[in-house]
Motif scaffolding. Structure first.
Motif, PDB file in Angstrom:
ATOM      1  N   LYS A  14      37.374  22.070 -65.102  1.00  0.00           N
ATOM      2  CA  LYS A  14      36.288  22.595 -64.276  1.00  0.00           C
ATOM      3  C   LYS A  14      36.869  23.255 -63.024  1.00  0.00           C
ATOM      4  O   LYS A  14      37.597  22.615 -62.260  1.00  0.00           O
ATOM      5  CB  LYS A  14      35.369  21.434 -63.886  1.00  0.00           C
ATOM      6  CG  LYS A  14      34.210  21.804 -62.999  1.00  0.00           C
ATOM      7  CD  LYS A  14      33.321  20.576 -62.796  1.00  0.00           C
ATOM      8  CE  LYS A  14      32.091  20.889 -61.982  1.00  0.00           C
ATOM      9  NZ  LYS A  14      31.184  19.731 -61.916  1.00  0.00           N
ATOM     10  N   ILE A  15      36.551  24.532 -62.856  1.00  0.00           N
ATOM     11  CA  ILE A  15      37.027  25.275 -61.680  1.00  0.00           C
ATOM     12  C   ILE A  15      35.808  25.676 -60.849  1.00  0.00           C
ATOM     13  O   ILE A  15      34.844  26.231 -61.392  1.00  0.00           O
ATOM     14  CB  ILE A  15      37.823  26.527 -62.103  1.00  0.00           C
ATOM     15  CG1 ILE A  15      39.099  26.108 -62.846  1.00  0.00           C
ATOM     16  CG2 ILE A  15      38.160  27.398 -60.896  1.00  0.00           C
ATOM     17  CD1 ILE A  15      39.882  27.258 -63.440  1.00  0.00           C
ATOM     18  N   VAL A  16      35.852  25.379 -59.563  1.00  0.00           N
ATOM     19  CA  VAL A  16      34.707  25.677 -58.694  1.00  0.00           C
ATOM     20  C   VAL A  16      35.094  26.753 -57.678  1.00  0.00           C
ATOM     21  O   VAL A  16      36.139  26.651 -57.028  1.00  0.00           O
ATOM     22  CB  VAL A  16      34.233  24.401 -57.958  1.00  0.00           C
ATOM     23  CG1 VAL A  16      33.153  24.733 -56.951  1.00  0.00           C
ATOM     24  CG2 VAL A  16      33.718  23.373 -58.963  1.00  0.00           C
ATOM     25  N   TYR A  17      34.248  27.776 -57.577  1.00  0.00           N
ATOM     26  CA  TYR A  17      34.394  28.800 -56.538  1.00  0.00           C
ATOM     27  C   TYR A  17      33.590  28.342 -55.334  1.00  0.00           C
ATOM     28  O   TYR A  17      32.371  28.167 -55.428  1.00  0.00           O
ATOM     29  CB  TYR A  17      33.874  30.159 -57.037  1.00  0.00           C
ATOM     30  CG  TYR A  17      34.857  30.880 -57.933  1.00  0.00           C
ATOM     31  CD1 TYR A  17      35.127  30.406 -59.210  1.00  0.00           C
ATOM     32  CD2 TYR A  17      35.523  32.028 -57.504  1.00  0.00           C
ATOM     33  CE1 TYR A  17      36.036  31.053 -60.029  1.00  0.00           C
ATOM     34  CE2 TYR A  17      36.434  32.678 -58.319  1.00  0.00           C
ATOM     35  CZ  TYR A  17      36.693  32.186 -59.578  1.00  0.00           C
ATOM     36  OH  TYR A  17      37.603  32.827 -60.384  1.00  0.00           O
ATOM     37  N   TYR A  18      34.281  28.131 -54.228  1.00  0.00           N
ATOM     38  CA  TYR A  18      33.681  27.539 -53.033  1.00  0.00           C
ATOM     39  C   TYR A  18      33.829  28.528 -51.881  1.00  0.00           C
ATOM     40  O   TYR A  18      34.804  29.279 -51.827  1.00  0.00           O
ATOM     41  CB  TYR A  18      34.426  26.245 -52.696  1.00  0.00           C
ATOM     42  CG  TYR A  18      33.643  25.198 -51.949  1.00  0.00           C
ATOM     43  CD1 TYR A  18      33.054  24.133 -52.615  1.00  0.00           C
ATOM     44  CD2 TYR A  18      33.485  25.269 -50.565  1.00  0.00           C
ATOM     45  CE1 TYR A  18      32.346  23.160 -51.934  1.00  0.00           C
ATOM     46  CE2 TYR A  18      32.781  24.298 -49.889  1.00  0.00           C
ATOM     47  CZ  TYR A  18      32.217  23.238 -50.576  1.00  0.00           C
ATOM     48  OH  TYR A  18      31.520  22.269 -49.909  1.00  0.00           O
ATOM     49  N   ASP A  97      38.419  20.134 -61.226  1.00  0.00           N
ATOM     50  CA  ASP A  97      39.858  20.135 -61.523  1.00  0.00           C
ATOM     51  C   ASP A  97      40.608  21.173 -60.704  1.00  0.00           C
ATOM     52  O   ASP A  97      41.790  21.013 -60.431  1.00  0.00           O
ATOM     53  CB  ASP A  97      40.093  20.404 -63.016  1.00  0.00           C
ATOM     54  CG  ASP A  97      39.548  19.293 -63.885  1.00  0.00           C
ATOM     55  OD1 ASP A  97      39.987  18.152 -63.706  1.00  0.00           O
ATOM     56  OD2 ASP A  97      38.669  19.560 -64.721  1.00  0.00           O
ATOM     57  N   GLY A  98      39.927  22.277 -60.365  1.00  0.00           N
ATOM     58  CA  GLY A  98      40.585  23.335 -59.603  1.00  0.00           C
ATOM     59  C   GLY A  98      39.588  24.058 -58.721  1.00  0.00           C
ATOM     60  O   GLY A  98      38.398  24.114 -59.048  1.00  0.00           O
ATOM     61  N   ILE A  99      40.079  24.621 -57.609  1.00  0.00           N
ATOM     62  CA  ILE A  99      39.171  25.270 -56.651  1.00  0.00           C
ATOM     63  C   ILE A  99      39.700  26.646 -56.272  1.00  0.00           C
ATOM     64  O   ILE A  99      40.893  26.823 -56.013  1.00  0.00           O
ATOM     65  CB  ILE A  99      39.023  24.408 -55.368  1.00  0.00           C
ATOM     66  CG1 ILE A  99      38.323  23.089 -55.707  1.00  0.00           C
ATOM     67  CG2 ILE A  99      38.239  25.156 -54.284  1.00  0.00           C
ATOM     68  CD1 ILE A  99      38.414  22.049 -54.614  1.00  0.00           C
ATOM     69  N   ALA A 184      45.899  32.369 -61.349  1.00  0.00           N
ATOM     70  CA  ALA A 184      46.755  31.536 -60.502  1.00  0.00           C
ATOM     71  C   ALA A 184      46.245  30.101 -60.469  1.00  0.00           C
ATOM     72  O   ALA A 184      47.014  29.153 -60.654  1.00  0.00           O
ATOM     73  CB  ALA A 184      46.810  32.118 -59.095  1.00  0.00           C
ATOM     74  N   VAL A 185      44.945  29.922 -60.244  1.00  0.00           N
ATOM     75  CA  VAL A 185      44.431  28.550 -60.169  1.00  0.00           C
ATOM     76  C   VAL A 185      44.533  27.875 -61.537  1.00  0.00           C
ATOM     77  O   VAL A 185      44.818  26.673 -61.631  1.00  0.00           O
ATOM     78  CB  VAL A 185      42.983  28.516 -59.596  1.00  0.00           C
ATOM     79  CG1 VAL A 185      41.948  28.976 -60.597  1.00  0.00           C
ATOM     80  CG2 VAL A 185      42.653  27.121 -59.088  1.00  0.00           C
ATOM     81  N   SER A 186      44.363  28.639 -62.601  1.00  0.00           N
ATOM     82  CA  SER A 186      44.474  28.073 -63.951  1.00  0.00           C
ATOM     83  C   SER A 186      45.891  27.570 -64.209  1.00  0.00           C
ATOM     84  O   SER A 186      46.083  26.481 -64.757  1.00  0.00           O
ATOM     85  CB  SER A 186      44.108  29.121 -65.013  1.00  0.00           C
ATOM     86  OG  SER A 186      42.839  29.655 -64.766  1.00  0.00           O
ATOM     87  N   GLN A 187      46.869  28.370 -63.810  1.00  0.00           N
ATOM     88  CA  GLN A 187      48.265  27.973 -64.053  1.00  0.00           C
ATOM     89  C   GLN A 187      48.645  26.749 -63.218  1.00  0.00           C
ATOM     90  O   GLN A 187      49.308  25.841 -63.716  1.00  0.00           O
ATOM     91  CB  GLN A 187      49.223  29.133 -63.732  1.00  0.00           C
ATOM     92  CG  GLN A 187      49.213  30.261 -64.767  1.00  0.00           C
ATOM     93  CD  GLN A 187      49.817  29.868 -66.115  1.00  0.00           C
ATOM     94  OE1 GLN A 187      50.401  28.795 -66.253  1.00  0.00           O
ATOM     95  NE2 GLN A 187      49.657  30.721 -67.114  1.00  0.00           N
TER      96      GLN A 187
END
Lengths: 221, 157
Positions: A14-18, A97-99, A184-187
């Motif tokens: 789960k990646i959140v754009y904040y 999991d990532g931001i 980048a955030v995925s890696q």
């Protein structure tokens, strides 16, 4: 925290754009949805007000094969940026999991950027997480506007924690560096779960990754 | 190094058995177990007509949003939610502090039957997940197994 399903050989992240209100979080997701191979994405779901302001969240599921033998599902969310919706932001951050922190580069938005960053750190701590332990990248958006702060200033204001974060100059309305930020955030996220994650993959960059020079259009005479 | 909790093939088979039995008894169309962050843990039933990933994200949001309503009347949260449609309905109930169970059903069954069987099913699911969370082993992959290529490609239409 995601669960890996061995039967279907799937991993979900789960990646959140904040970021503050009107900084371009939804624009990022719209661009990704528009440009990614349709076979690798689901529907973009937006829970917005009549004036297109995010009320609850935007949601975009993506599929990729990046780990040998597994289908990796990335679920992209945005939070509502408006100050009053903090309870909703806390809900969306659950199990993150990532931001990607999207900052508005305009001078007059600096205070909102800093407030939003602090709010992110506070909301993470409420679920016993820390920004230092969470895969995160910074996106300095709207670099095409005239009244923007220099990147060095934005780095000084936002990227001043214990851990220097990767940062990107972005123009989300045209898509410049939108995919670079997501990749980048995925890696970073994938390497967090790899067995050699103690050795970071590439040191944080000292300056933001610039956008390509925008192609100026001549106005008709 | 961080490890991801593993749902083994045995765990999945057990969950499938529990959820399959639930669908058989209730004649519901679909049931999905999700975590409260919106991730799908397990699913069973007719998934062709629906995008389970989207349903999971929205259901987690819906369940969480009503928590604040519950607090206003002195509850910690609502244990169950029911959305009534014209032909299709949705029932959501809490499994444990981390998990929710969603059931989609039509006119072949009733909300009462779904509610009745979902309580026992949720308990069985919770038992499986408790074992999963308490187990020491987690999954982490080799760095060489992660593709170095960009995960997502800008693909002009």
């Amino acid at each position: 925290m995601s669960i890996i399903n061995y039967a279907s050989r799937e991993i979900q992240f789960k990646i959140v754009y904040y970021g503050p209100a009107l900084c371009g979080k939804t624009t990022n997701l719209n661009y990704i949805h528009e440009r990614i191979n349709p076979l690798n994405r689901g529907d973009l779901v937006s829970l917005a007000t009549a004036t297109e302001r995010t009320l609850f969240f935007d949601f975009l599921p993506l599929n990729a094969v990046v780990i040998k033998g597994f289908v990796t599902k990335f679920q992209l969310y945005t939070v509502p940026g408006q100050v009053i919706y903090n309870a909703t932001r806390q809900l969306v951050l659950r199990s993150v999991d990532g931001i990607v922190f999207v900052a508005d580069s305009q001078w007059e938005k600096m205070e909102e950027n800093v407030e939003s960053w602090k709010n992110l750190c506070d909301n993470l701590s409420l679920q016993n997480m820390s920004i230092d332990d969470t895969p995160c990248v910074l996106e300095y958006n709207k670099r095409d506007l005239p009244n923007i702060a220099p990147v060095n200033y934005m780095e000084y204001v936002l990227n001043n924690g214990k851990k220097r974060l990767q940062s990107f100059e972005v123009i989300s309305s045209t898509g410049q560096n939108v995919f670079a930020t997501l990749n980048a955030v995925s890696q970073i996220l994938l390497h967090k779960f790899s067995k050699q994650s103690e050795a970071p993959q590439g040191a944080p960059l000292p300056v933001a990754i610039p956008v390509e020079p925008p192609q100026t259009q001549k106005l008709p005479a | 190094m961080n490890a991801i909790p593993v749902l083994t093939i045995q765990d999945v088979a057990t969950l499938d058995g529990v959820l399959g039995d639930f669908l058989k008894k209730t004649e519901a169309e679909l049931t999905v177990v999700i975590d409260r962050g919106g991730n799908v843990i397990s699913q069973c039933g007719d998934m062709d007509a629906m995008d389970v990933t989207v349903i999971a994200a929205l259901a987690a949001g819906s369940f969480a949003a009503t928590r604040e309503l519950a607090r206003r009347i002195g509850e910690v949260e609502f244990n169950a939610l029911y959305h009534q449609g014209n032909g299709s309905h949705m029932f959501m109930n809490s499994v444990d502090d981390e998990t929710i169970m969603i059931t989609v059903f039509g006119s072949r069954t009733t909300v009462g039957l779904v509610r009745f069987y979902s309580a026992a099913t949720a308990q069985n699911v919770a038992t499986v997940l408790k074992g999963l969370r308490s187990s020491a082993h987690g999954f982490s992959f080799e760095a060489k197994d992660v593709s170095a290529a960009p995960v997502f490609v800008d693909h002009p239409s």
